[in-house]
Design a protein around this motif. Structure first.
Motif, PDB file in Angstrom:
ATOM      1  N   PRO A  48       0.800  -1.215   0.000  1.00 41.56           N
ATOM      2  CA  PRO A  48       0.000   0.000   0.000  1.00 41.56           C
ATOM      3  C   PRO A  48       0.834   1.266   0.000  1.00 41.56           C
ATOM      4  CG  PRO A  48      -0.024  -1.036   2.158  1.00 41.56           C
ATOM      5  CD  PRO A  48       0.632  -2.005   1.217  1.00 41.56           C
ATOM      6  N   ARG A  49       2.101   1.152   0.317  1.00 42.46           N
ATOM      7  CA  ARG A  49       3.001   2.311   0.243  1.00 42.46           C
ATOM      8  C   ARG A  49       4.163   1.946  -0.671  1.00 42.46           C
ATOM      9  NH1 ARG A  49       4.874   2.618   5.817  1.00 42.46           N
ATOM     10  NH2 ARG A  49       4.135   0.484   5.939  1.00 42.46           N
ATOM     11  N   SER A  50       4.375   2.714  -1.719  1.00 47.21           N
ATOM     12  CA  SER A  50       5.386   2.365  -2.713  1.00 47.21           C
ATOM     13  C   SER A  50       6.784   2.400  -2.113  1.00 47.21           C
ATOM     14  CB  SER A  50       5.313   3.334  -3.894  1.00 47.21           C
ATOM     15  OG  SER A  50       5.477   4.663  -3.453  1.00 47.21           O
ATOM     16  N   ALA A  51       7.625   1.469  -2.577  1.00 50.76           N
ATOM     17  CA  ALA A  51       8.984   1.355  -2.056  1.00 50.76           C
ATOM     18  C   ALA A  51       9.946   2.259  -2.813  1.00 50.76           C
ATOM     19  CB  ALA A  51       9.435  -0.097  -2.136  1.00 50.76           C
ATOM     20  N   HIS A  52      11.151   2.377  -2.281  1.00 49.67           N
ATOM     21  CA  HIS A  52      12.271   3.085  -2.905  1.00 49.67           C
ATOM     22  C   HIS A  52      12.018   4.578  -3.060  1.00 49.67           C
ATOM     23  CE1 HIS A  52      13.793  -0.887  -3.570  1.00 49.67           C
ATOM     24  NE2 HIS A  52      12.850  -1.191  -4.435  1.00 49.67           N
ATOM     25  N   ARG A  53      11.157   5.131  -2.273  1.00 43.74           N
ATOM     26  CA  ARG A  53      10.935   6.578  -2.372  1.00 43.74           C
ATOM     27  C   ARG A  53      11.601   7.291  -1.203  1.00 43.74           C
ATOM     28  NH1 ARG A  53       6.401   8.010   0.957  1.00 43.74           N
ATOM     29  NH2 ARG A  53       5.264   6.172   1.681  1.00 43.74           N
ATOM     30  N   ASP A  54      11.716   8.590  -1.322  1.00 46.95           N
ATOM     31  CA  ASP A  54      12.315   9.406  -0.270  1.00 46.95           C
ATOM     32  C   ASP A  54      11.257   9.700   0.778  1.00 46.95           C
ATOM     33  OD1 ASP A  54      13.865  11.057   1.247  1.00 46.95           O
ATOM     34  OD2 ASP A  54      13.831  12.744  -0.152  1.00 46.95           O
ATOM     35  N   TYR A  83      19.078   1.722  -2.303  1.00 44.23           N
ATOM     36  CA  TYR A  83      19.802   1.456  -3.540  1.00 44.23           C
ATOM     37  C   TYR A  83      21.228   0.971  -3.272  1.00 44.23           C
ATOM     38  CZ  TYR A  83      15.981   3.528  -6.169  1.00 44.23           C
ATOM     39  OH  TYR A  83      14.743   3.783  -6.706  1.00 44.23           O
ATOM     40  N   SER A  84      21.837   1.445  -2.199  1.00 44.81           N
ATOM     41  CA  SER A  84      23.191   0.989  -1.854  1.00 44.81           C
ATOM     42  C   SER A  84      23.167  -0.075  -0.766  1.00 44.81           C
ATOM     43  CB  SER A  84      24.043   2.180  -1.385  1.00 44.81           C
ATOM     44  OG  SER A  84      23.523   2.728  -0.184  1.00 44.81           O
ATOM     45  N   HIS A  85      21.957  -0.533  -0.419  1.00 40.37           N
ATOM     46  CA  HIS A  85      21.781  -1.584   0.594  1.00 40.37           C
ATOM     47  C   HIS A  85      22.415  -1.182   1.933  1.00 40.37           C
ATOM     48  CE1 HIS A  85      20.204  -4.315  -2.459  1.00 40.37           C
ATOM     49  NE2 HIS A  85      21.187  -3.924  -3.231  1.00 40.37           N
ATOM     50  N   GLY A 143      13.269  -0.595   2.475  1.00 42.08           N
ATOM     51  CA  GLY A 143      12.782  -0.198   1.165  1.00 42.08           C
ATOM     52  C   GLY A 143      12.674   1.286   0.901  1.00 42.08           C
ATOM     53  N   LEU A 144      12.859   2.133   1.930  1.00 44.58           N
ATOM     54  CA  LEU A 144      12.686   3.573   1.750  1.00 44.58           C
ATOM     55  C   LEU A 144      13.944   4.331   2.167  1.00 44.58           C
ATOM     56  CD1 LEU A 144       9.104   4.095   3.255  1.00 44.58           C
ATOM     57  CD2 LEU A 144       9.719   3.700   0.863  1.00 44.58           C
ATOM     58  N   HIS A 145      14.098   5.511   1.609  1.00 43.88           N
ATOM     59  CA  HIS A 145      15.130   6.434   2.085  1.00 43.88           C
ATOM     60  C   HIS A 145      14.595   7.083   3.366  1.00 43.88           C
ATOM     61  CE1 HIS A 145      17.663   6.284  -1.561  1.00 43.88           C
ATOM     62  NE2 HIS A 145      16.516   6.126  -2.201  1.00 43.88           N
ATOM     63  N   GLU A 146      15.260   6.820   4.473  1.00 42.52           N
ATOM     64  CA  GLU A 146      14.815   7.294   5.786  1.00 42.52           C
ATOM     65  C   GLU A 146      15.952   8.007   6.504  1.00 42.52           C
ATOM     66  OE1 GLU A 146      11.770   7.072   6.600  1.00 42.52           O
ATOM     67  OE2 GLU A 146      10.865   5.153   6.033  1.00 42.52           O
TER      68      GLU A 146
END
Length: 266
Positions: free
Chosen positions: A10-16, A96-98, A209-212
């Motif tokens: 329900p919440r897209s991944a890989h976003r800021d 992205y850089s794990h 999965g997110l930039h946090e």
């Protein structure tokens, strides 16, 4: 291209998902507060930061901007100043850089907890290692209390979260459900010494999965304020006891059993 897991979430991944503001390299704000009319009634927490650690936050913004900026947008000059304050640590997840330091920050704090651990999160779908850490803390006598929304803005995530409640309640982890308003804060404090405030929820999506961004702080003064804030929030919450959990309706139990395979989406 996103995989099936991300498409179904329900919440897209890989976003800021970070919420950072820096001003002139002297003051910064970090936490879980969104800016917008929709969020004026949401319960969020943000910190104002002054000092050398602001450079770390400013550099995180600059590096992200320069890496992902679109054509036509200006490139920002690099932030060369560095800080080394043992009482503060600014952590940034980068899927992205794990690189996932925020989850590790939480696990270290839980493992070191000796007396009390208070945690607030908007979405609560902890993985096996995180649940094990919470259970072990409770079993060794730590007062573990978790504050979550009674209903968040993502119903599926709420149902996935509820599938973990029996395991934690049976281990004497106390769970409180914030009523009437959307609880969007992402904070924790341990033993009156350690605290964290940021944008990361205690869920698989935020951790991997997110930039946090989260600020880790060793300060008895801040921890005392965090504990007072937690107790104040509990006045608008109802405790979910093991007895209430066991007495929930049959349809509730059936739905949680059916939704268990979706835990991977948390």
């Amino acid at each position: 291209m996103r995989g099936t897991k991300d498409a179904l979430n329900p919440r897209s991944a890989h976003r800021d998902h970070r919420k950072i503001l820096t001003v002139d390299g002297r003051v910064a704000f970090v936490g879980g507060w969104n800016i917008g009319v929709l969020y004026t009634s949401w319960r969020g927490t943000h910190l104002r930061v002054r000092g050398e650690e602001v450079h770390e936050m400013e550099r995180a913004f600059t590096d992200f901007w320069n890496t992902y900026r679109r054509d036509g947008l200006p490139k920002l000059p690099p932030v060369r100043a560095r800080s080394w304050d043992p009482t503060l640590a600014f952590h940034v997840n980068d899927p992205y850089s794990h690189t996932f330091p925020i989850r590790d920050e939480y696990l270290r704090a839980i493992d070191r907890a000796d007396e009390r651990l208070y945690m607030t999160t908007a979405y609560f779908t902890p993985g096996p290692a995180f649940r094990t850490a919470l259970v072990k803390a409770a079993e060794r006598g730590v007062e573990v209390e978790i504050l979550i929304p009674e209903r968040s803005n993502h119903a599926l995530v709420d149902w996935i979260a509820r599938s973990y409640m029996g395991e934690l309640l049976s281990a004497r982890v106390r769970i409180f459900e914030f009523k009437d308003f959307m609880l969007h804060a992402k904070t924790a404090t341990v033993d009156g010494v350690w605290s964290t405030v940021g944008s990361s929820n205690v869920d698989t999506l935020s951790f991997f999965g997110l930039h946090e961004s989260n600020l880790e702080v060793y300060s008895e003064r801040l921890a005392a304020r965090m504990e007072r804030m937690f107790e104040l929030d509990k006045t608008n919450a109802e405790e979910l006891t093991l007895e209430k959990w066991k007495d929930r309706p049959a349809y509730d139990k059936a739905l949680q059993w059916g939704i268990a395979p979706l835990r991977i989406l948390g």
